[in-house]
Structure formats: C-alpha cells, structure tokens
Design a protein around this motif. Sequence first.
Motif, PDB file in Angstrom:
ATOM      1  N   ALA A  24     -10.999 -25.570  10.648  1.00 32.70           N
ATOM      2  CA  ALA A  24     -10.743 -26.204   9.350  1.00 32.70           C
ATOM      3  C   ALA A  24      -9.853 -27.419   9.508  1.00 32.70           C
ATOM      4  O   ALA A  24     -10.092 -28.475   8.893  1.00 32.70           O
TER       5      ALA A  24
ATOM      6  N   ILE B 162      -4.035 -25.426   2.537  1.00 29.23           N
ATOM      7  CA  ILE B 162      -5.135 -24.814   3.281  1.00 29.23           C
ATOM      8  C   ILE B 162      -5.115 -23.322   2.945  1.00 29.23           C
ATOM      9  O   ILE B 162      -4.116 -22.643   3.193  1.00 29.23           O
TER      10      ILE B 162
ATOM     11  N   PRO C 114     -11.336 -19.990  12.751  1.00 23.46           N
ATOM     12  CA  PRO C 114     -11.415 -20.564  11.396  1.00 23.46           C
ATOM     13  C   PRO C 114     -10.332 -21.584  11.056  1.00 23.46           C
ATOM     14  O   PRO C 114     -10.646 -22.690  10.586  1.00 23.46           O
ATOM     15  N   TYR C 115      -9.068 -21.252  11.289  1.00 24.52           N
ATOM     16  CA  TYR C 115      -8.000 -22.183  10.907  1.00 24.52           C
ATOM     17  C   TYR C 115      -8.098 -23.484  11.701  1.00 24.52           C
ATOM     18  O   TYR C 115      -8.049 -24.578  11.125  1.00 24.52           O
TER      19      TYR C 115
ATOM     20  N   ARG D 164      -7.113 -19.459   2.902  1.00 24.51           N
ATOM     21  CA  ARG D 164      -8.158 -18.582   3.408  1.00 24.51           C
ATOM     22  C   ARG D 164      -8.870 -17.874   2.259  1.00 24.51           C
ATOM     23  O   ARG D 164      -8.248 -17.565   1.232  1.00 24.51           O
TER      24      ARG D 164
ATOM     25  N   GLY E   2     -14.208 -17.903   4.423  1.00 22.81           N
ATOM     26  CA  GLY E   2     -14.088 -19.314   4.731  1.00 22.81           C
ATOM     27  C   GLY E   2     -12.693 -19.831   4.438  1.00 22.81           C
ATOM     28  O   GLY E   2     -11.782 -19.066   4.112  1.00 22.81           O
ATOM     29  N   ILE E   3     -12.522 -21.154   4.551  1.00 28.42           N
ATOM     30  CA  ILE E   3     -11.224 -21.785   4.329  1.00 28.42           C
ATOM     31  C   ILE E   3     -11.393 -22.974   3.392  1.00 28.42           C
ATOM     32  O   ILE E   3     -12.286 -23.816   3.578  1.00 28.42           O
TER      33      ILE E   3
ATOM     34  N   GLU F 186     -11.771 -30.325  10.737  1.00 28.83           N
ATOM     35  CA  GLU F 186     -12.617 -30.893   9.680  1.00 28.83           C
ATOM     36  C   GLU F 186     -11.787 -31.783   8.757  1.00 28.83           C
ATOM     37  O   GLU F 186     -12.259 -32.837   8.311  1.00 28.83           O
TER      38      GLU F 186
ATOM     39  N   VAL G  72     -13.807 -26.310   3.741  1.00 28.21           N
ATOM     40  CA  VAL G  72     -13.810 -27.038   5.010  1.00 28.21           C
ATOM     41  C   VAL G  72     -14.215 -26.159   6.184  1.00 28.21           C
ATOM     42  O   VAL G  72     -14.418 -26.650   7.293  1.00 28.21           O
ATOM     43  N   TYR G  73     -14.331 -24.863   5.957  1.00 28.02           N
ATOM     44  CA  TYR G  73     -14.839 -23.969   6.996  1.00 28.02           C
ATOM     45  C   TYR G  73     -15.528 -22.789   6.330  1.00 28.02           C
ATOM     46  O   TYR G  73     -14.990 -22.184   5.397  1.00 28.02           O
ATOM     47  N   GLU G  74     -16.716 -22.466   6.826  1.00 28.86           N
ATOM     48  CA  GLU G  74     -17.459 -21.313   6.323  1.00 28.86           C
ATOM     49  C   GLU G  74     -17.820 -20.422   7.506  1.00 28.86           C
ATOM     50  O   GLU G  74     -18.434 -20.880   8.478  1.00 28.86           O
TER      51      GLU G  74
END
Length: 378
Positions: free
Chosen positions: A131, A281, A127-128, A283, A298-299, A134, A306-308
């Motif tokens: 992100a 950023i 995830p990190y 979480r 997500g993040i 992205e 930016v992240y799911e």
Amino acid sequence: MKTRFMVIGYGWRADFFYRIARLAPERFEICAGVLRTPERASQVAEEQGVFATADLEEALKTEPEFAVLCVPRGIVKDYLVRLMERGIPVLTETPPGKDVQELEELWQEKVRLNGKVQVLEQYFLQPYYAAVQEIIRGGYLGQVSYVMLSALHGYHAVSMYRKLLGIGWENCTISGKRFYGDLTATNGRAGFEYSGRQIRAERDWAYLEFMPGSSEKDGTLSEPACGASGIPKVALFDFSGEQYFSTIRRRRWNIQGSRGEIDDDTVDYLTCENQTARQEIRRQDIGLNNNSQWAHKGILFGEKLVYENPFYPARMNDDEIAVASCLERMKKYVQTGEAFYPLEEALQDTYLSFLLEEAVQSGKTVVSETKAWAKEKR
C-alpha cells in the motif's frame, strides 16, 4: 489454474508453503516434498498429507511448474546450481548465499547455465508495504529521498530501502553501531511466554547514503551529479531481532519526499493547489466485532483503496499473503519470463546487507563496490 510446485527442505519457513496450500487449495498445490532422508520424507508425508520423497528424480515425475528451495544458507548455492543444471525454475528462500564470494560464484553459475531463478523476498508484497508503494507511485510524496525503517532486518530492510528510494545499482557508504539492552521475553517462534524472563537484546543502528549516478572507478565512488538529481538518498536502519515477535517492541516507519511524508499510518502531503492535507492508512479486516469469518480485505488511503488482498477470503496473515503472492508471480515468470524479484536484485540486497552487518559490528564506515551482477544491468 492451480499453481503446482514442489518444496525442497522442511522447517519453519517451508511450513508457510504447506499452510498456504491448505488455506487456498483452489489456488495452490504442493505436488511433492523433497527431504534429506526417506525417514524424514515419510514423516512429512504423514504430517502434511502430500507426496514426499528423498529422491529429487521421483519428485520431478510429479511435473511441478517450479521448485521452492527452503534449505539452510550454507547449502543454497550447491542446490541452486544442481537445479539450474537440470533446467528447473527455482524460487529460493533468502538469502541466496552465505558470503560475498558465494554470491559472486552463484552469479557466474547463473550466467553460465542461464538459470531461471527468482528469490522469495516477500516483504514488499505484504499488504502495508504494498500500500505504501502504491501511495508513492501516486505521487503524493513527490521525490522520495529519506527512509527510516525499524521493522525488518538485513536484506529485507535493504530491499525495501532500494525500492522506496528508487535505487538501482548505485553504490553507497554505510556507517553503523551495535548496542545491547535488557528486554522481557513476550513472544517468539515457540509461542507466548509469561515467565518475565529477561533477555539481552541487540539493537543495530546504521546509516546508508546512496549517491545517485555513482559508479565504481579505481575502488572509489565518483562525485554525484550536480543539481537535484545529485542529492544523496538516505536510509536509516534501526532494528532489534525481537521486533518480529515482541509485543512491546513496535514497528516504526518514516518516509520523506519533496511533497509529503508517511509516518507509520499517517500521510501528510500537498495537494495540487499546494494546500496541506492529511490522510490515514487504514486496514480492512473482515470479521472484527461481527460473526464474519476473519480475513484481510485490503488497505484504504483516505477513501481510496490502495491495496486489495488477492486471496480474500482465505484466512492468511500478512506474511502468508506476501508469500502466496510470490508463488503466483513465480508461476507467471515461468510462463512469460516476467521477473518479480530476480537473482541479481537479491544478490545486491544481500551484498549490501553483509556490508551493513560489517558496519554495525565494527563501528567503521564501509563502502560498496560495483559487483558483476550490477555491471551487467547498468
């Protein structure tokens, strides 16, 4: 539809796949486990509740979409060749070989057999890290030219460097050194430790300088092109193996581009009006301070998602999420031919990691050469 696969080998890494199949049974199914002996197969079948055998032919009768290879480094190449000869798509654990000669031989076999091989390099899908990529793709940093990473070892770190810096098959110079220091044991694969035991921990430092547009000619690097495109891209490596588990050795991370910088969870950048901005950023983990079942959601970067997590609400840790993402991408690769981390990328990352290890052990500067897999991709 479920992703159905067989797992060859057993151990700490292989157990990730068995856990993922239990955590998301609607998405993943291990149709067979392949072990060294019938006795070991019986043990795994009982422990994991799956069909297990010491006979590869019996495992193939369960019609897996692909094989996940989790065997010791010393026998990866032989197993891969055997599977490629059978035309079986393979997702193999890292690294794909034990030395440079074996990497070169494996590439020759892959070309000869037209093997369908992807490599399980999962960190860029955590995830990190996903992100961060992205955010870079969003243009917030401009042209990235510097990365400092103190979180991952060897080929994992090299893979992230090449992705974040936009490095293809450029050659590089690597300088490094190894240090030692005392550290109190806190956590490891066996669990937490509270004895206060002192261990001797290695600390590796290395400096990798990639020359954009460089190529090998007579064993030397060509001069970089003039102008901005010729500016070397730099990666700093600072790592101790204890960082993967230790509760007192943190991850450190810095990425610098022409219009911004990421420092761990803070992003400083210029807006379209060239005004300085800062965003964090953050979480989203569900279940903290409430009675919801814990899961990573997500993040966020500021207010932007930016992240799911594609597997929410399964209770997976970050590495399990990344490994599960590799499994789904492997299914897509088998169906469409769309690669996500092909063998040649893994060979390049592993080759550079061997040079990095050589540099830190010797204290000397080493220079990479253009290998066969890179020549075919230029």
